[in-house]
Design a protein around this motif. Sequence first.
Motif, PDB file in Angstrom:
ATOM      1  N   SER A  91       0.835  -1.206   0.000  1.00  0.00           N
ATOM      2  CA  SER A  91       0.000   0.000   0.000  1.00  0.00           C
ATOM      3  C   SER A  91       0.866   1.251   0.000  1.00  0.00           C
ATOM      4  O   SER A  91       2.008   1.226   0.471  1.00  0.00           O
ATOM      5  CB  SER A  91      -0.906   0.038   1.241  1.00  0.00           C
ATOM      6  OG  SER A  91      -1.654  -1.142   1.377  1.00  0.00           O
ATOM      7  N   ALA A  92       0.308   2.333  -0.541  1.00  0.00           N
ATOM      8  CA  ALA A  92       0.937   3.650  -0.470  1.00  0.00           C
ATOM      9  C   ALA A  92       0.011   4.587   0.282  1.00  0.00           C
ATOM     10  O   ALA A  92      -1.194   4.639   0.002  1.00  0.00           O
ATOM     11  CB  ALA A  92       1.215   4.196  -1.860  1.00  0.00           C
ATOM     12  N   VAL A 143       9.711   5.943   3.832  1.00  0.00           N
ATOM     13  CA  VAL A 143       9.205   7.307   3.642  1.00  0.00           C
ATOM     14  C   VAL A 143       9.844   7.932   2.409  1.00  0.00           C
ATOM     15  O   VAL A 143      11.051   7.798   2.183  1.00  0.00           O
ATOM     16  CB  VAL A 143       9.493   8.166   4.896  1.00  0.00           C
ATOM     17  CG1 VAL A 143       9.159   9.634   4.636  1.00  0.00           C
ATOM     18  CG2 VAL A 143       8.708   7.641   6.083  1.00  0.00           C
ATOM     19  N   PHE A 144       9.033   8.652   1.630  1.00  0.00           N
ATOM     20  CA  PHE A 144       9.514   9.317   0.416  1.00  0.00           C
ATOM     21  C   PHE A 144       8.976  10.739   0.363  1.00  0.00           C
ATOM     22  O   PHE A 144       7.762  10.955   0.497  1.00  0.00           O
ATOM     23  CB  PHE A 144       9.032   8.565  -0.828  1.00  0.00           C
ATOM     24  CG  PHE A 144       9.491   7.136  -0.903  1.00  0.00           C
ATOM     25  CD1 PHE A 144      10.640   6.795  -1.597  1.00  0.00           C
ATOM     26  CD2 PHE A 144       8.772   6.128  -0.273  1.00  0.00           C
ATOM     27  CE1 PHE A 144      11.070   5.472  -1.671  1.00  0.00           C
ATOM     28  CE2 PHE A 144       9.189   4.807  -0.336  1.00  0.00           C
ATOM     29  CZ  PHE A 144      10.350   4.483  -1.039  1.00  0.00           C
ATOM     30  N   VAL A 145       9.871  11.695   0.176  1.00  0.00           N
ATOM     31  CA  VAL A 145       9.466  13.086  -0.057  1.00  0.00           C
ATOM     32  C   VAL A 145      10.340  13.628  -1.185  1.00  0.00           C
ATOM     33  O   VAL A 145      11.307  14.353  -0.963  1.00  0.00           O
ATOM     34  CB  VAL A 145       9.605  13.957   1.212  1.00  0.00           C
ATOM     35  CG1 VAL A 145       9.109  15.383   0.934  1.00  0.00           C
ATOM     36  CG2 VAL A 145       8.815  13.363   2.367  1.00  0.00           C
ATOM     37  N   ASP A 146      10.020  13.209  -2.408  1.00  0.00           N
ATOM     38  CA  ASP A 146      10.730  13.700  -3.592  1.00  0.00           C
ATOM     39  C   ASP A 146      12.231  13.427  -3.505  1.00  0.00           C
ATOM     40  O   ASP A 146      13.039  14.200  -4.000  1.00  0.00           O
ATOM     41  CB  ASP A 146      10.468  15.202  -3.764  1.00  0.00           C
ATOM     42  CG  ASP A 146      10.810  15.682  -5.172  1.00  0.00           C
ATOM     43  OD1 ASP A 146      10.819  14.854  -6.093  1.00  0.00           O
ATOM     44  OD2 ASP A 146      11.079  16.886  -5.333  1.00  0.00           O
ATOM     45  N   THR A 147      12.619  12.328  -2.864  1.00  0.00           N
ATOM     46  CA  THR A 147      14.039  12.030  -2.691  1.00  0.00           C
ATOM     47  C   THR A 147      14.410  10.679  -3.301  1.00  0.00           C
ATOM     48  O   THR A 147      15.512  10.202  -3.096  1.00  0.00           O
ATOM     49  CB  THR A 147      14.414  12.016  -1.197  1.00  0.00           C
ATOM     50  OG1 THR A 147      13.501  11.167  -0.488  1.00  0.00           O
ATOM     51  CG2 THR A 147      14.353  13.421  -0.607  1.00  0.00           C
ATOM     52  N   ALA A 148      13.504  10.073  -4.027  1.00  0.00           N
ATOM     53  CA  ALA A 148      13.754   8.776  -4.655  1.00  0.00           C
ATOM     54  C   ALA A 148      12.909   8.726  -5.929  1.00  0.00           C
ATOM     55  O   ALA A 148      12.000   9.548  -6.116  1.00  0.00           O
ATOM     56  CB  ALA A 148      13.373   7.642  -3.705  1.00  0.00           C
ATOM     57  N   ALA A 204       5.035  10.468   0.762  1.00  0.00           N
ATOM     58  CA  ALA A 204       4.437   9.133   0.747  1.00  0.00           C
ATOM     59  C   ALA A 204       5.090   8.213   1.767  1.00  0.00           C
ATOM     60  O   ALA A 204       6.274   8.342   2.084  1.00  0.00           O
ATOM     61  CB  ALA A 204       4.545   8.527  -0.643  1.00  0.00           C
ATOM     62  N   ILE A 205       4.285   7.275   2.248  1.00  0.00           N
ATOM     63  CA  ILE A 205       4.782   6.120   2.984  1.00  0.00           C
ATOM     64  C   ILE A 205       4.403   4.891   2.169  1.00  0.00           C
ATOM     65  O   ILE A 205       3.218   4.696   1.847  1.00  0.00           O
ATOM     66  CB  ILE A 205       4.149   6.006   4.383  1.00  0.00           C
ATOM     67  CG1 ILE A 205       4.539   7.191   5.265  1.00  0.00           C
ATOM     68  CG2 ILE A 205       4.585   4.701   5.049  1.00  0.00           C
ATOM     69  CD1 ILE A 205       3.822   7.196   6.619  1.00  0.00           C
ATOM     70  N   LEU A 206       5.374   4.089   1.803  1.00  0.00           N
ATOM     71  CA  LEU A 206       5.079   2.764   1.263  1.00  0.00           C
ATOM     72  C   LEU A 206       5.160   1.782   2.427  1.00  0.00           C
ATOM     73  O   LEU A 206       6.023   1.897   3.296  1.00  0.00           O
ATOM     74  CB  LEU A 206       6.073   2.374   0.173  1.00  0.00           C
ATOM     75  CG  LEU A 206       6.133   3.238  -1.093  1.00  0.00           C
ATOM     76  CD1 LEU A 206       6.993   2.556  -2.155  1.00  0.00           C
ATOM     77  CD2 LEU A 206       4.750   3.549  -1.642  1.00  0.00           C
ATOM     78  N   THR A 207       4.265   0.816   2.435  1.00  0.00           N
ATOM     79  CA  THR A 207       4.216  -0.113   3.548  1.00  0.00           C
ATOM     80  C   THR A 207       3.832  -1.517   3.089  1.00  0.00           C
ATOM     81  O   THR A 207       3.157  -1.686   2.052  1.00  0.00           O
ATOM     82  CB  THR A 207       3.209   0.372   4.630  1.00  0.00           C
ATOM     83  OG1 THR A 207       3.136  -0.602   5.675  1.00  0.00           O
ATOM     84  CG2 THR A 207       1.820   0.587   4.044  1.00  0.00           C
TER      85      THR A 207
END
Length: 382
Positions: free
Chosen positions: A76-77, A136-141, A176-179
Motif C-alpha cells: 500500500s501507499a 518514507v519518500f518526499v521527492d528524494t527517490a 508518501a509512505i510505502l508499507t
Amino acid sequence: MSEAQNSGSALGGMIRAEAAKLGLDAVGIARLADDAELTARLAHFLSENRHGDMDWMETHADRRAGPLRLWPDAKSAIIFGQSYAPPANPLDALRDRSNAAISVYAKGRDYHDVLKKKIKSLARSFSERSGAEVKVFVDTAPLMEKPLAAKAGLGWQGKHTILVSREHGNWLFLGAILTTAELEPDAGTEDHCGSCRRCLDVCPTNAFPAPYQLDARRCIAYLTIEHKGHIAPEFRGPIGNRVFGCDDCAAVCPWNKFASAATEIRYAARPETDNPPLAELLALDDAAFRLRFAGTPIKRTGRDRVVRNTLIASGNSGDRSLLPLIEPLMEDNSALVRAMAIWASRRLASDAEIDALRKRYEAREHDAEVAAEWNLPIEELR
C-alpha cells in the motif's frame, strides 16, 4: 467485512487522525500494482528527451516506472498532501519587473524538511502499531508521487500534469509512505478538467505539446531551476522577471484556492524570498547567497544559476539603473553569469555604451559560448 479489512480500515483511521494532528491537509491510500499505462507514458517522455538534462530520470527509469520496482514487498501507499496555497495570486508578481518573481513553493522553508519530519514521525507510529515495514519518500527517490496521489483520491493530474485538488487547488506538497500493510484503499478522483485549457494557453514558452504532456526543455520552472547550462535566446524574453520557477499554469486553474490564515502560518513566505528587488540578487556572491537562502529550495540550485536568471530578468526589466550592477558580472567566475551579463547589458544599454563595454571586455573572454553573446543577432535580443 473480514478481520483483515477491519484491521486495514482501523489503521487507515489512525493514519488520518495522526496526519490531522501534524497539520497535513490531505491523506489518501492506494493499493499498489503494476501500471502499464504509467510505464508507457514515462517511456514516451524519456524517448522524446523531454526530461532535458535531468539525467537522473533516465538513469533510474526502471525503478521510476512503478513503486513495486522500488520495493517489491510493498502492498500500500499512503499519500500525504500539505497545502502551500499563497494568500494572493502569484501572477501579480509579474507586473513589477524591477523585482524577482519567485515561485510560491520556494518562498518558505524547504518542503523536503517541512514534510519529511512530519511523515517520518507518522511512519514510526504506524509501524509500531501495525507491525508493518515502512519507507518514507518526499521527492528524494524515483517515486512518481502525483500518479499515486491521484490513485489515492487526493486529486487528479491536470492537463498541465500538476495534481489538482478540489479542496486545495494546485497547491499541495506531496509525500508518501510505502508499507507492507494491506490497507483499505480510497477511491481515485475523476478528472474534472473538462474542456478547459487555461493552463496550456497561458504558458509563455509553449511547454505543453499536448494536454497532459510536458516538455521540460521548454518549461520555465525547469529552465530556471534544473537546467545547468546556458538558457537559449528564444526563452529569455518569455522568462520575464521569473528568477526561480514559474506559477503561471497552476495559478490560472479555475479549481485554485488561495490560503486561509491557518495555511499562511503553516507555510509562510520569508521576507528575503518574497519577490526581492533584482538589484539585491545581482549583488550576491556565493557566501551571501548561501546566507540569504539557507533552508529554502533556492539554495539547492546554487548562486550561479540564480544570478544567471536574475540577469535575464534584469535584461527584461527595462531598468537602466541596473547597468552598474551588471557590468562587474562580465568578469564573474561563472560562464553562465558572464554570458547573461553581456545579454542583459545589450538589452539595456545604448549603442555607445555597448561599444564601450565590448572594447573593455570582449578580448578578455576566452569561453566561446560566452564570447558569442557579443555577436548574438539583434532579433534574438528582443
